[in-house]
Design a protein around this motif. Structure first.
Motif, mmCIF file in Angstrom:
data_model
loop_
_atom_site.group_PDB
_atom_site.id
_atom_site.type_symbol
_atom_site.label_atom_id
_atom_site.label_comp_id
_atom_site.label_asym_id
_atom_site.label_seq_id
_atom_site.Cartn_x
_atom_site.Cartn_y
_atom_site.Cartn_z
ATOM 1 N N GLY A 188 16.219 13.979 -23.714
ATOM 2 C CA GLY A 188 17.227 14.522 -23.441
ATOM 3 C C GLY A 188 18.690 13.772 -23.040
ATOM 4 N N TYR A 189 18.284 12.439 -22.993
ATOM 5 C CA TYR A 189 19.431 11.454 -22.561
ATOM 6 C C TYR A 189 20.392 11.531 -23.791
ATOM 7 C CZ TYR A 189 16.998 10.583 -18.122
ATOM 8 O OH TYR A 189 16.381 10.752 -17.094
ATOM 9 N N LYS A 190 21.407 11.140 -23.547
ATOM 10 C CA LYS A 190 22.590 11.103 -24.719
ATOM 11 C C LYS A 190 23.497 9.698 -24.492
ATOM 12 C CE LYS A 190 22.319 15.141 -25.544
ATOM 13 N NZ LYS A 190 21.399 15.732 -26.636
ATOM 14 N N HIS A 191 23.998 9.370 -25.651
ATOM 15 C CA HIS A 191 24.823 7.963 -25.559
ATOM 16 C C HIS A 191 24.106 6.832 -24.929
ATOM 17 C CE1 HIS A 191 28.048 10.593 -26.050
ATOM 18 N NE2 HIS A 191 27.976 11.308 -24.899
ATOM 19 N N ILE A 192 22.624 6.660 -25.677
ATOM 20 C CA ILE A 192 21.863 5.622 -25.338
ATOM 21 C C ILE A 192 22.355 4.398 -26.019
ATOM 22 C CG2 ILE A 192 19.589 4.891 -25.372
ATOM 23 C CD1 ILE A 192 18.882 7.940 -25.595
ATOM 24 N N GLU A 193 22.472 3.393 -25.163
ATOM 25 C CA GLU A 193 22.822 1.945 -25.576
ATOM 26 C C GLU A 193 21.908 0.937 -25.409
ATOM 27 O OE1 GLU A 193 26.687 -0.880 -25.280
ATOM 28 O OE2 GLU A 193 26.712 0.878 -23.953
ATOM 29 N N HIS A 194 21.368 0.443 -25.878
ATOM 30 C CA HIS A 194 20.282 -0.933 -25.816
ATOM 31 C C HIS A 194 21.183 -2.148 -25.524
ATOM 32 C CE1 HIS A 194 17.508 -4.247 -27.061
ATOM 33 N NE2 HIS A 194 16.962 -3.761 -25.926
ATOM 34 N N VAL A 195 20.970 -2.666 -24.409
ATOM 35 C CA VAL A 195 22.093 -3.704 -24.002
ATOM 36 C C VAL A 195 21.121 -4.868 -23.370
ATOM 37 C CG1 VAL A 195 24.162 -2.352 -23.377
ATOM 38 C CG2 VAL A 195 22.275 -2.914 -21.572
ATOM 39 N N GLY A 196 19.884 -4.699 -23.704
ATOM 40 C CA GLY A 196 19.060 -5.717 -23.014
ATOM 41 C C GLY A 196 19.040 -6.974 -23.833
ATOM 42 N N ARG A 197 19.081 -8.359 -22.890
ATOM 43 C CA ARG A 197 18.979 -9.427 -23.313
ATOM 44 C C ARG A 197 18.570 -10.522 -22.436
ATOM 45 N NH1 ARG A 197 23.933 -7.677 -22.608
ATOM 46 N NH2 ARG A 197 25.333 -9.013 -21.657
ATOM 47 N N PRO A 198 18.613 -11.789 -22.555
ATOM 48 C CA PRO A 198 18.580 -12.672 -21.316
ATOM 49 C C PRO A 198 19.444 -12.837 -20.593
ATOM 50 C CG PRO A 198 17.681 -13.754 -23.545
ATOM 51 C CD PRO A 198 18.467 -12.380 -23.904
ATOM 52 N N ASN A 199 19.405 -12.565 -18.964
ATOM 53 C CA ASN A 199 20.421 -12.427 -18.430
ATOM 54 C C ASN A 199 21.562 -11.271 -18.524
ATOM 55 O OD1 ASN A 199 19.923 -15.078 -17.195
ATOM 56 N ND2 ASN A 199 20.883 -16.116 -18.921
ATOM 57 N N ASP A 200 20.557 -10.229 -18.530
ATOM 58 C CA ASP A 200 21.530 -9.081 -18.697
ATOM 59 C C ASP A 200 21.843 -8.254 -17.514
ATOM 60 O OD1 ASP A 200 18.864 -7.723 -18.037
ATOM 61 O OD2 ASP A 200 18.364 -7.331 -19.802
#
Length: 195
Positions: free
Chosen positions: A89-101
């Motif tokens: 049920g979470y919304k506006h999900i944004e994957h921002v993971g990367r090295p040094n995140d």
């Protein structure tokens, strides 16, 4: 469907067993009492077998879910968690993971609209996430990212001090056991809905 049938049978057995035992106890015929006694023993063995099968089946499903998560790359694991968040049920999900995140692999809005930051760590079972990792996450999530809440997700476990610290600062901790059980529940629900 099999689980429903097993649970229905189990409930019938639990309801009928006291009635059978009462009938046998009031019998004056010793042969009838012996047969009844062995029927009760057999019913209890069947009941124990059903419970064992149910628990073992659930445990194997959770183990399979965790094994699937461990087979993913770090980025794949983060995307799987993003998908799980959506299913929850979470919304506006944004994957921002990367090295040094800066300790933010996923940003989202919770079901009540709160800003959430998620840190994902795909670690070997038996590994334990300690207080230093949680300290870093608390600071980055709340101060740097300005999140209302944080979720630290791992396939491993958390130490006692890490759990205490997270609890004091409102950080949710999802360990491998929780992930596997939640994924199994969601996948079972999806299978039942599709059938």
């Amino acid at each position: 469907m099999r689980t429903f049938a097993a649970l229905t049978g189990l409930m019938l057995l639990v309801v009928l067993l006291p009635a059978i035992a009462d009938t046998i106890a009031s019998s004056r015929n010793p042969a009838f009492a012996r047969i009844g006694f062995w029927m009760i023993v057999a019913a209890l063995l069947v009941l124990a077998g059903l419970v064992y099968h149910f628990v073992r089946s659930r445990r194997k499903t959770r183990e399979r879910e965790l094994k699937d998560l461990l087979a993913l790359t770090s980025s794949g694991f983060e995307l799987a968690i993003a998908s799980l968040l959506h299913d929850l049920g979470y919304k506006h999900i944004e994957h921002v993971g990367r090295p040094n995140d800066l300790a933010a692999d996923i940003r989202a809005r919770g079901p009540q609209g709160h800003q959430i930051v998620v840190q994902c760590k795909r670690l070997v079972p038996g590994t334990r996430v300690g207080s230093p990792e949680i300290q870093k996450f608390i600071g980055m999530a709340k101060i740097h990212h300005g999140a209302d809440h944080g979720i630290f997700v791992t396939t491993a476990e958390f130490t006692g001090p890490a759990i205490d610290l997270a609890r004091q600062h409102g950080i949710a901790l999802w360990d491998g056991e929780y992930l596997a059980a939640t994924l199994a529940r969601i996948h079972n629900l999806a299978r039942r809905t599709a059938a």
